[in-house]
Design a protein around this motif. Structure first.
Motif, PDB file in Angstrom:
ATOM      1  N   VAL A 147       0.840  -1.196   0.000  1.00 13.65           N
ATOM      2  CA  VAL A 147       0.000   0.000   0.000  1.00 13.65           C
ATOM      3  C   VAL A 147       0.875   1.246   0.000  1.00 13.65           C
ATOM      4  CG1 VAL A 147      -1.964  -1.094   1.139  1.00 13.65           C
ATOM      5  CG2 VAL A 147      -0.170  -0.035   2.522  1.00 13.65           C
ATOM      6  N   TYR A 148       0.357   2.286  -0.620  1.00 12.80           N
ATOM      7  CA  TYR A 148       1.065   3.563  -0.721  1.00 12.80           C
ATOM      8  C   TYR A 148       0.113   4.672  -0.318  1.00 12.80           C
ATOM      9  CZ  TYR A 148       2.944   7.751  -3.000  1.00 12.80           C
ATOM     10  OH  TYR A 148       3.376   9.019  -3.272  1.00 12.80           O
ATOM     11  N   MET A 149       0.486   5.437   0.715  1.00 13.05           N
ATOM     12  CA  MET A 149      -0.351   6.550   1.171  1.00 13.05           C
ATOM     13  C   MET A 149       0.151   7.860   0.581  1.00 13.05           C
ATOM     14  SD  MET A 149      -1.186   5.717   5.165  1.00 13.05           S
ATOM     15  CE  MET A 149       0.302   4.754   5.504  1.00 13.05           C
ATOM     16  N   ASP A 150      -0.731   8.551  -0.105  1.00 12.92           N
ATOM     17  CA  ASP A 150      -0.402   9.797  -0.779  1.00 12.92           C
ATOM     18  C   ASP A 150      -1.216  10.924  -0.165  1.00 12.92           C
ATOM     19  OD1 ASP A 150       0.490  11.650  -2.724  1.00 12.92           O
ATOM     20  OD2 ASP A 150      -1.266  11.224  -3.966  1.00 12.92           O
ATOM     21  N   GLY A 151      -0.560  12.013   0.194  1.00  8.23           N
ATOM     22  CA  GLY A 151      -1.281  13.143   0.760  1.00  8.23           C
ATOM     23  C   GLY A 151      -0.327  14.251   1.132  1.00  8.23           C
ATOM     24  N   GLY A 152      -0.856  15.338   1.657  1.00  6.38           N
ATOM     25  CA  GLY A 152      -0.054  16.502   1.999  1.00  6.38           C
ATOM     26  C   GLY A 152       0.683  16.345   3.314  1.00  6.38           C
ATOM     27  N   PHE A 153       1.287  17.429   3.756  1.00  7.21           N
ATOM     28  CA  PHE A 153       2.069  17.430   4.976  1.00  7.21           C
ATOM     29  C   PHE A 153       1.155  17.441   6.199  1.00  7.21           C
ATOM     30  CE2 PHE A 153       4.377  19.595   1.625  1.00  7.21           C
ATOM     31  CZ  PHE A 153       5.554  18.868   1.599  1.00  7.21           C
ATOM     32  N   GLY A 154       1.510  16.624   7.200  1.00  9.32           N
ATOM     33  CA  GLY A 154       0.815  16.674   8.472  1.00  9.32           C
ATOM     34  C   GLY A 154      -0.616  16.184   8.461  1.00  9.32           C
ATOM     35  N   VAL A 155      -0.960  15.245   7.554  1.00  7.79           N
ATOM     36  CA  VAL A 155      -2.329  14.710   7.535  1.00  7.79           C
ATOM     37  C   VAL A 155      -2.426  13.372   8.266  1.00  7.79           C
ATOM     38  CG1 VAL A 155      -2.973  15.925   5.427  1.00  7.79           C
ATOM     39  CG2 VAL A 155      -1.985  13.633   5.260  1.00  7.79           C
ATOM     40  N   GLY A 156      -1.326  12.947   8.879  1.00  7.11           N
ATOM     41  CA  GLY A 156      -1.369  11.731   9.689  1.00  7.11           C
ATOM     42  C   GLY A 156      -0.872  10.475   8.998  1.00  7.11           C
ATOM     43  N   LYS A 157      -0.191  10.606   7.864  1.00 11.87           N
ATOM     44  CA  LYS A 157       0.267   9.414   7.154  1.00 11.87           C
ATOM     45  C   LYS A 157       1.284   8.615   7.964  1.00 11.87           C
ATOM     46  CE  LYS A 157       1.852  11.443   3.512  1.00 11.87           C
ATOM     47  NZ  LYS A 157       1.754  12.820   4.093  1.00 11.87           N
ATOM     48  N   THR A 158       2.225   9.318   8.608  1.00  9.10           N
ATOM     49  CA  THR A 158       3.222   8.596   9.404  1.00  9.10           C
ATOM     50  C   THR A 158       2.571   7.951  10.626  1.00  9.10           C
ATOM     51  OG1 THR A 158       4.975  10.093   8.659  1.00  9.10           O
ATOM     52  CG2 THR A 158       5.409   8.798  10.637  1.00  9.10           C
ATOM     53  N   HIS A 159       1.590   8.632  11.217  1.00 10.47           N
ATOM     54  CA  HIS A 159       0.836   8.028  12.327  1.00 10.47           C
ATOM     55  C   HIS A 159       0.193   6.716  11.864  1.00 10.47           C
ATOM     56  CE1 HIS A 159      -1.920   8.635  16.005  1.00 10.47           C
ATOM     57  NE2 HIS A 159      -2.214   7.444  15.490  1.00 10.47           N
ATOM     58  N   LEU A 160      -0.425   6.729  10.709  1.00 13.64           N
ATOM     59  CA  LEU A 160      -1.076   5.528  10.190  1.00 13.64           C
ATOM     60  C   LEU A 160      -0.057   4.450   9.851  1.00 13.64           C
ATOM     61  CD1 LEU A 160      -3.738   7.251   7.912  1.00 13.64           C
ATOM     62  CD2 LEU A 160      -4.231   5.845   9.925  1.00 13.64           C
ATOM     63  N   LEU A 161       1.060   4.852   9.256  1.00 12.60           N
ATOM     64  CA  LEU A 161       2.092   3.883   8.894  1.00 12.60           C
ATOM     65  C   LEU A 161       2.676   3.236  10.146  1.00 12.60           C
ATOM     66  CD1 LEU A 161       3.688   2.792   6.414  1.00 12.60           C
ATOM     67  CD2 LEU A 161       5.398   4.549   6.901  1.00 12.60           C
ATOM     68  N   THR A 162       2.916   4.046  11.171  1.00 11.77           N
ATOM     69  CA  THR A 162       3.434   3.514  12.426  1.00 11.77           C
ATOM     70  C   THR A 162       2.414   2.604  13.098  1.00 11.77           C
ATOM     71  OG1 THR A 162       4.557   5.631  12.683  1.00 11.77           O
ATOM     72  CG2 THR A 162       4.617   4.148  14.550  1.00 11.77           C
ATOM     73  N   SER A 163       1.152   2.984  13.018  1.00 13.12           N
ATOM     74  CA  SER A 163       0.093   2.154  13.594  1.00 13.12           C
ATOM     75  C   SER A 163       0.049   0.788  12.921  1.00 13.12           C
ATOM     76  CB  SER A 163      -1.267   2.852  13.442  1.00 13.12           C
ATOM     77  OG  SER A 163      -1.296   4.081  14.126  1.00 13.12           O
ATOM     78  N   LEU A 164       0.276   0.777  11.616  1.00 21.29           N
ATOM     79  CA  LEU A 164       0.310  -0.493  10.893  1.00 21.29           C
ATOM     80  C   LEU A 164       1.460  -1.364  11.402  1.00 21.29           C
ATOM     81  CD1 LEU A 164      -0.700  -2.320   8.600  1.00 21.29           C
ATOM     82  CD2 LEU A 164       0.788  -1.036   7.035  1.00 21.29           C
ATOM     83  N   ALA A 165       2.626  -0.755  11.592  1.00 22.51           N
ATOM     84  CA  ALA A 165       3.777  -1.509  12.105  1.00 22.51           C
ATOM     85  C   ALA A 165       3.483  -2.074  13.489  1.00 22.51           C
ATOM     86  CB  ALA A 165       5.011  -0.610  12.139  1.00 22.51           C
ATOM     87  N   HIS A 166       2.858  -1.263  14.353  1.00 21.09           N
ATOM     88  CA  HIS A 166       2.522  -1.743  15.698  1.00 21.09           C
ATOM     89  C   HIS A 166       1.481  -2.864  15.636  1.00 21.09           C
ATOM     90  CE1 HIS A 166       4.848   0.891  18.238  1.00 21.09           C
ATOM     91  NE2 HIS A 166       4.410   1.968  17.602  1.00 21.09           N
ATOM     92  N   ALA A 167       0.517  -2.735  14.717  1.00 17.28           N
ATOM     93  CA  ALA A 167      -0.527  -3.753  14.626  1.00 17.28           C
ATOM     94  C   ALA A 167       0.039  -5.091  14.157  1.00 17.28           C
ATOM     95  CB  ALA A 167      -1.629  -3.283  13.676  1.00 17.28           C
ATOM     96  N   VAL A 168       0.986  -5.052  13.251  1.00 18.97           N
ATOM     97  CA  VAL A 168       1.609  -6.284  12.766  1.00 18.97           C
ATOM     98  C   VAL A 168       2.573  -6.833  13.808  1.00 18.97           C
ATOM     99  CG1 VAL A 168       3.174  -7.223  10.994  1.00 18.97           C
ATOM    100  CG2 VAL A 168       1.323  -5.666  10.340  1.00 18.97           C
ATOM    101  N   GLY A 169       3.183  -5.922  14.564  1.00 19.68           N
ATOM    102  CA  GLY A 169       4.156  -6.312  15.581  1.00 19.68           C
ATOM    103  C   GLY A 169       5.513  -5.719  15.251  1.00 19.68           C
ATOM    104  N   VAL A 170       6.055  -4.943  16.170  1.00 14.78           N
ATOM    105  CA  VAL A 170       7.335  -4.274  15.904  1.00 14.78           C
ATOM    106  C   VAL A 170       8.426  -5.287  15.596  1.00 14.78           C
ATOM    107  CG1 VAL A 170       9.130  -2.821  16.939  1.00 14.78           C
ATOM    108  CG2 VAL A 170       6.724  -2.246  17.269  1.00 14.78           C
ATOM    109  N   GLN A 171       8.373  -6.448  16.236  1.00 15.62           N
ATOM    110  CA  GLN A 171       9.398  -7.460  16.000  1.00 15.62           C
ATOM    111  C   GLN A 171       9.281  -8.054  14.604  1.00 15.62           C
ATOM    112  OE1 GLN A 171       6.835  -7.736  18.006  1.00 15.62           O
ATOM    113  NE2 GLN A 171       5.730  -9.608  17.428  1.00 15.62           N
ATOM    114  N   ASP A 172       8.105  -7.965  13.990  1.00 17.02           N
ATOM    115  CA  ASP A 172       7.890  -8.511  12.647  1.00 17.02           C
ATOM    116  C   ASP A 172       7.909  -7.435  11.575  1.00 17.02           C
ATOM    117  OD1 ASP A 172       7.579 -11.210  13.433  1.00 17.02           O
ATOM    118  OD2 ASP A 172       5.510 -10.827  14.035  1.00 17.02           O
ATOM    119  N   SER A 173       8.231  -6.200  11.952  1.00 14.79           N
ATOM    120  CA  SER A 173       8.199  -5.078  11.018  1.00 14.79           C
ATOM    121  C   SER A 173       9.549  -4.366  10.994  1.00 14.79           C
ATOM    122  CB  SER A 173       7.113  -4.067  11.422  1.00 14.79           C
ATOM    123  OG  SER A 173       5.846  -4.672  11.543  1.00 14.79           O
ATOM    124  N   ALA A 174       9.831  -3.745   9.863  1.00 17.21           N
ATOM    125  CA  ALA A 174      10.947  -2.801   9.759  1.00 17.21           C
ATOM    126  C   ALA A 174      10.335  -1.461   9.396  1.00 17.21           C
ATOM    127  CB  ALA A 174      11.947  -3.239   8.700  1.00 17.21           C
TER     128      ALA A 174
END
Length: 354
Positions: free
Chosen positions: A92-119
């Motif tokens: 998946v690729y998130m496209d949008g402007g600055f400060g709309v929460g894309k990194t928050h969502l990307l980090t949330s995805l990593a946490h949901a999968v598991g930090v040990q299973d994510s880079a």
């Protein structure tokens, strides 16, 4: 190259260097790999803490889709007994402007999968990793993960883009899921999937594997593209820095010169143990290579939630108009947004110390 001691959890009370220019960090390749985790700034980011703006339905839609992706990655479809086809990994690729929460969502995805299973890392951090480990060792290291997240995918260097495209192809062939973000320029927000089209064109063979998720909205930091906040008096900057054992104090020009002698992959280690960065005589940067180093430092400061104190002209006119119109303008706009937020935090620190 000499190195400064890297503070460890057992030595967090150790005073930080009085000046960033006094630090020449030595970073082994193993640390570059170990550092591919969600940044401190987003340590608490989860899908449940993302607040979708009802004025922009694409935010809620992206959140819902990423929750589905997390479930797909955590429990991939089982292959049939006679199936020869490898299950297709999510991309998946998130496209949008600055400060709309894309990194928050990307980090949330990593946490949901598991930090040990994510880079989790920025585009620059992955290219630095390839430079340090070599291409195939990087592939082998990342192929052990279920998910690889690339924040701030950059398209302004053809060689690095080709390298990253090849890396991602190797990973998807091995069943690793991918998630990436990038920024649409503010003036291009009304042009549909402007940045997404650039991304898909540049990754060529991988384009068909990526699902584009548009994230509309305004910068949640509520800052203008170029901030107009007031810098602090130099005496205030020096006094506040002197009152804290975790603060550094540097002349802006001296720091810029020092950054030229430290590889950008080590800028994170440059900030080990630092809780506040104070800079005096801040002024517009005229040289592109110097400005790009400063952008990387700002990203590392933002990742680590390090407030900044700025005297001089402050962050408002940090980059020239020519730079803000040039090929690296996305980086500069992102840096201004992030540095403005960190400077506001610095002002709060200064007010509390007054």
């Amino acid at each position: 190259m000499t190195s400064a001691p890297t503070p460890s959890p057992a030595h967090e009370t150790q005073a930080a260097p009085a000046s960033l220019t006094a630090v020449r960090p030595s970073v082994p390749p193993e640390r570059l790999l170990a550092d591919l985790v969600p940044p401190r700034h987003f340590a608490e980011a989860r899908f449940s803490t993302y607040r979708a703006n009802p004025a922009y339905p694409s935010q809620a839609a992206t959140l819902a889709r990423l929750e589905e992706v997390a479930r797909e990655i955590a429990a991939p479809p089982r292959r049939g007994l006679f199936s020869r086809k490898r299950p297709t990994a999510s991309a998946v690729y998130m496209d949008g402007g600055f400060g709309v929460g894309k990194t928050h969502l990307l980090t949330s995805l990593a946490h949901a999968v598991g930090v040990q299973d994510s880079a989790f890392g920025t585009f620059v951090e992955y290219t630095n990793l390839v430079g340090a480990l070599g291409f195939m060792p990087t592939v082998e290291a990342l192929a052990a993960k279920k998910l690889v997240c690339i924040d701030e995918f950059e398209l302004d260097d053809a060689g690095d883009t080709t390298l990253m495209s090849r890396l991602l192809r190797e990973l998807t062939d091995r069943g690793v899921a991918l998630a990436a973000t990038s920024n649409t320029l503010p003036e291009a927000l009304g042009e549909g999937r402007f940045a997404a089209e650039d991304f898909l064109r540049e990754i060529q063979a991988l384009a068909a594997r990526f699902e584009v998720l548009r994230v509309d909205g305004e910068d949640y930091r509520h800052r203008a593209v170029v901030t107009e906040s007031r810098p602090l008096p130099a005496e205030t900057v020096r006094a506040v820095a002197a009152s804290r054992t975790d603060a550094t104090l540097d002349d802006f020009d001296a720091l810029l010169e020092h950054l030229g002698s430290v590889h950008p992959s080590r800028y994170g280690a440059l900030l080990d143990g630092v809780g506040l960065v104070a800079l005096t005589d801040v002024h517009p940067v005229r040289r592109q290579e110097v400005a790009l180093r400063l952008v990387v430092l700002v990203d590392r400061l933002y990742d680590r939630d390090v407030p900044v104190l700025l005297s001089g002209s402050g962050e408002a006119s940090l980059f020239t108009e020519e730079m803000l119109r040039g090929g690296y303008r996305k980086k500069y706009y992102r840096a201004l947004s992030r540095l403005g937020a960190l400077a506001e935090e610095g002002r709060t620190v200064a007010q509390a110390a007054a």
